[in-house]
Design a protein around this motif. Structure first.
Motif, short mmCIF file in Angstrom:
data_model
loop_
_atom_site.label_atom_id
_atom_site.label_comp_id
_atom_site.label_asym_id
_atom_site.label_seq_id
_atom_site.Cartn_x
_atom_site.Cartn_y
_atom_site.Cartn_z
N GLN A 82 -13.58 -40.21 -38.64
CA GLN A 82 -14.71 -39.59 -39.35
C GLN A 82 -15.03 -38.20 -38.82
N TYR A 83 -14.65 -37.93 -37.56
CA TYR A 83 -14.96 -36.61 -36.99
C TYR A 83 -13.78 -35.64 -37.10
N LEU A 84 -12.59 -36.19 -37.37
CA LEU A 84 -11.36 -35.40 -37.16
C LEU A 84 -10.55 -35.19 -38.42
N GLY A 85 -10.00 -33.97 -38.54
CA GLY A 85 -8.96 -33.72 -39.53
C GLY A 85 -7.67 -33.53 -38.76
N ARG A 86 -6.59 -34.13 -39.24
CA ARG A 86 -5.34 -34.04 -38.47
C ARG A 86 -4.16 -33.67 -39.35
N VAL A 87 -3.31 -32.80 -38.81
CA VAL A 87 -2.04 -32.51 -39.46
C VAL A 87 -0.95 -32.71 -38.40
N PHE A 88 0.11 -33.42 -38.78
CA PHE A 88 1.11 -33.82 -37.80
C PHE A 88 2.35 -32.94 -37.88
N GLN A 89 3.20 -33.07 -36.88
CA GLN A 89 4.44 -32.29 -36.87
C GLN A 89 5.36 -32.71 -38.01
N ASP A 90 5.48 -34.03 -38.22
CA ASP A 90 6.35 -34.54 -39.27
C ASP A 90 5.62 -34.52 -40.61
N PRO A 91 6.13 -33.75 -41.57
CA PRO A 91 5.43 -33.66 -42.87
C PRO A 91 5.28 -35.02 -43.56
N ALA A 108 -6.97 -32.84 -44.69
CA ALA A 108 -7.64 -32.89 -43.39
C ALA A 108 -8.99 -32.19 -43.43
N THR A 109 -9.14 -31.25 -44.37
CA THR A 109 -10.35 -30.44 -44.38
C THR A 109 -11.24 -30.71 -45.59
#
Lengths: 326, 264
Positions: B80-89, B162-163
Motif C-alpha cells: 500500500q505504501y510502495l510502487g515497484r518496478v523490477f529488473q525483469d520486464p 506503480a504510480t
C-alpha cells in the motif's frame, strides 16, 4: 470374424445411449468448471477433487435419504466440498506443503471421511422415493437440468472472475510476484479459489449420485483425469472453432462441451465393446495425447534434430561451392 | 519519508554459503528525494530494496515509511505504501491479463478487493488518457493481453502501474537493465517525468554511472552491505564518472568491477 463383429454393432443401441452420455457429460461439466478454477486460473494441480467429488455424492445421498430437502442436501454437499478445499489450502499456504502433496493428503483423508459419511462403501437413492433434481430414469429432463446448472454456473463464474476479487485470484495464478507487489494476499486468494473449486466439484458429485442413483466411496477415483480431459478437449475445440477471439464465458462453455465430448467418446468405445475395465487406461491415454500434442508440435518447430539436419545440408552446400571454386 | 535504521540481513546463516548482505544500513530520505544507488555486484543494492519491500523479514533494525514502522508487515501489506518496478520486464505485469485489467489491479493497490466489477467505465477513460502520455500506442490496445507487449512497453506499463496509486515511495530495481539502450533511455525519460509530476520519493538502482549522475538529486554508493558514500544535491551536480570511479576505489580499495558501468 471382423464381419461378424461389425454386424453385431447395433447403431440403434449407440443412438439410444447418446442422450445418457450427454447428460453424464453435463454433470461432469460442473466438475470440470470447478477444476478449471484451480488448474487453469490458479495454476494449481489440485488432487483433492478425487475425494471431494465423492464427499459431495455421499453428503447428498445421506442427507436426502434421512429426509432432508434435496436442494438443501446439495447445498450442504457443496459446503462440505468447500471445507475439503480449505483443508488443502491450509496445508499448502499455512504449512508449506507442495500443492500436489497437499491435495493428495486431503484426498486420502477424505476416503475415510467418506466411508464414515456413507456408513459403508456405498448407498443407493431411489428416484421413486425422493424428489431428486435429476435422474438417469428421465434423461431428457436430466439434460435440461444439466444445461441449466452449467449455464448458471458459467454466468456466475464469468461475473465473479471479472470482479476485483476474482481478478486478484487470476493475477495470483499468473504472476504471484506481481500480485504481491500490488498488495494482493496470494495465500488468501489460493484459499478462496480452492474452496470455490472443490465446492463445485462436490456439487457435481451430488448431481452425479442422483443421476446414477447411488453414492459410492470410489466414485471420485480418477475424477481429476476426467476433469482434465474435459478442459483440454474443450480448449482444443475452442481454439479451432473460435481461435483467439474466445472470451472467458466461451472458454468455460467449451469446457462443458469438452466434458460432453469426452462422455460421447466413452459411449462410442463402450459401444465398440471395449472392456469396461480398460476405460481408465483409455482416459489416461486420451489426456496424455492431448497434453503431449501441443508440446510435440512446438518441439518439431524448434528441435536440435531439425537444426542438425539443416546444418548438415548447409555444410554440404558449402562443400560443393568450395569444390567448384577449386 | 523513509527511514532505515541499522538494517542487518544475513542469508544462509550458519551454512557454508553464509552471506552478510546488509550490515547495519542507515538511510533517511526526505519527501521528494530521488536517490540513485550504485555499487558493485553483491554490494547489497537489491537486497536493500527487497528489505524495504518486505520480500523477507530483516534480522535486525527498523524500517519506517512516512513515520510508520513497517518492519513487521509482510510484502503484500507494505504494498500500500510502495510502487515497484523490477529488473525483469516479465515480473511487473500479468501476461495473460489485458492492459486495462493490469492497470485496474494496480489502481486497487492497498485497497480492499471486493465483489464490485474489476474495472469501471470511468477508469477505462482515465487509463486511456494515461496510456496516451506514454506515447507507445498502447491506448488503442487496451484490451490486448500484456504478454503481447515488448519488454520496453511492459516496463513503461509497470511504471505507470506503480504510480497509478501515488506511492509513498517508488522503488526501481535496475528497471532499464534488461532493455536495449534506446528503449532504456525512453523509459528513463518517462521515469523522470512521472517522478517530477507526482513529486515522488524514489530510489533507483542502476549499473550505469552516467544514469546515476544524470538522474535524481542524491546519489548513494553501496559496498559490502553498507552505504559508503552519500552525495547530496549540490555536490552531485558537479559529479563526473571519473570522480565516482575514484571514490569507489577510495572507499572499497578495489577497482569498479562492472564493465557495463564504465561503458554504458
Amino acid at each position: 470374424m471382423f464381419f461378424n463383429y461389425m454386424v453385431a454393432l447395433n447403431p440403434i443401441a449407440f443412438v439410444n445411449a447418446l442422450p445418457s452420455n450427454i447428460a453424464q457429460g453435463l454433470v461432469w461439466g460442473v466438475m470440470a468448471l470447478g477444476l478449471y478454477i484451480t488448474f487453469r486460473l490458479l495454476d494449481f494441480a489440485d488432487l483433492t477433487v478425487d475425494g471431494s467429488l465423492a464427499t459431495g455424492g455421499a453428503v447428498t445421498v445421506m442427507l436426502t435419504t434421512s429426509g432432508c430437502n434435496v436442494w438443501v442436501a446439495l447445498l450442504v454437499a457443496t459446503l462440505a466440498g468447500m471445507a475439503a478445499g480449505l483443508c488443502t489450502g491450509v496445508l499448502h499456504t499455512r504449512f508449506g506443503i507442495p500443492p500436489i502433496l497437499a491435495g493428495i493428503l486431503t484426498q486420502i483423508a477424505l476416503f475415510s471421511v467418506n466411508l464414515h459419511i456413507l456408513d459403508g462403501s456405498n448407498k443407493a437413492i431411489s428416484v421413486d422415493k425422493y424428489a431428486l433434481i435429476l435422474s438417469s430414469r428421465n434423461v431428457t429432463a436430466a439434460i435440461i437440468t444439466g444445461l441449466i446448472f452449467c449455464g448458471v454456473l458459467i454466468a456466475i463464474m464469468y461475473w465473479y472472475f471479472g470482479t476485483e476479487q476474482g481478478s486478484a485470484i487470476r493475477a495470483t495464478g499468473c504472476n504471484p510476484a506481481m500480485s504481491k507487489a500490488q498488495g494482493i494476499d496470494n495465500d488468501n486468494m489460493k484459499l478462496i479459489a480452492l474452496c470455490l473449486s472443490n465446492g463445485l466439484v462436490a456439487m457435481s458429485g451430488g448431481l452425479l449420485s442422483q443421476f446414477q442413483g447411488f453414492a459410492d466411496v470410489n466414485m471420485g477415483r480418477g475424477a481429476i483425469v476426467i476433469g482434465l480431459a474435459a478442459i483440454i478437449i474443450g480448449e482444443v475445440f475452442c481454439d479451432s472453432v473460435l481461435g483467439k477471439k474466445a472470451n472467458f464465458a466461451m472458454r468455460l462453455s467449451f469446457v462443458v462441451i469438452g466434458a460432453i465430448i469426452y462422455y460421447v467418446v466413452i459411449g462410442i468405445v463402450i459401444w465398440l465393446r471395449m472392456d469396461p475395465n480398460d476405460l481408465k487406461l483409455f482416459t489416461a491415454v486420451i489426456v496424455a495425447v492431448f497434453l503431449a500434442v501441443p508440446y510435440l508440435r512446438a518441439q518439431q518447430k524448434n528441435s536440435f534434430k531439425m537444426a542438425g539436419k539443416k546444418s548438415a545440408l548447409a555444410l554440404k552446400e558449402l562443400e560443393k561451392q568450395e569444390k567448384k571454386e577449386v | 519519508m523513509l527511514k532505515l535504521h541499522n538494517i542487518h540481513k544475513t542469508f544462509n546463516l550458519g551454512t557454508i554459503n553464509e552471506k552478510v548482505a546488509l550490515n547495519g544500513v542507515n538511510l533517511t530520505l526526505n519527501e521528494g528525494d530521488f536517490v540513485t544507488v550504485i555499487g558493485g555486484n553483491g554490494a547489497g543494492k537489491s537486497t536493500m530494496l527487497n528489505a524495504i519491500a518486505g520480500v523477507w523479514p530483516i534480522d535486525e533494525g527498523a524500517i519506517l515509511i512516512d513515520g510508520v514502522d513497517v518492519t513487521g508487515l509482510p510484502e503484500h501489506k507494505r504494498a500500500q505504501y510502495l510502487g515497484r518496478v523490477f529488473q525483469d520486464p516479465m515480473t511487473g505485469t500479468t501476461a495473460t491479463m489485458q492492459i486495462e485489467e493490469n492497470l485496474a489491479l494496480a489502481s486497487r493497490r492497498g485497497k480492499k478487493r471486493g465483489l464490485s466489477w474489476g474495472i469501471s467505465a470511468g477508469e477505462k477513460k482515465e487509463y486511456k488518457e494515461m496510456l496516451k502520455m506514454l506515447d507507445l500506442g498502447l491506448e488503442d490496445r487496451m484490451t490486448s493481453k500484456v504478454g503481447l507487449l515488448s519488454g520496453g512497453q511492459r516496463q513503461a506499463l509497470t511504471l505507470l502501474m506503480a504510480t497509478l496509486q501515488k506511492p509513498k515511495l517508488l522503488l526501481l530495481d535496475e528497471h532499464t537493465a534488461a532493455l536495449d539502450p534506446k528503449t532504456a533511455t525512453k523509459v528513463l525519460e518517462l521515469t523522470d517525468k512521472i517522478v517530477a509530476e507526482n513529486n515522488l520519493t524514489t530510489i533507483m538502482i542502476t549499473h550505469n554511472m552516467r544514469d546515476a549522475i544524470a538522474h535524481g538529486n542524491r546519489l548513494i554508493m553501496m559496498n559490502e552491505g553498507n552505504i559508503v558514500l552519500d552525495i547530496g544535491p549540490e555536490e552531485k551536480k558537479k559529479l563526473t564518472v571519473e570522480d565516482l570511479l575514484q571514490k569507489f576505489e577510495d572507499v572499497s580499495g578495489q577497482e569498479f568491477s562492472s564493465d557495463k558501468a564504465l561503458l554504458g
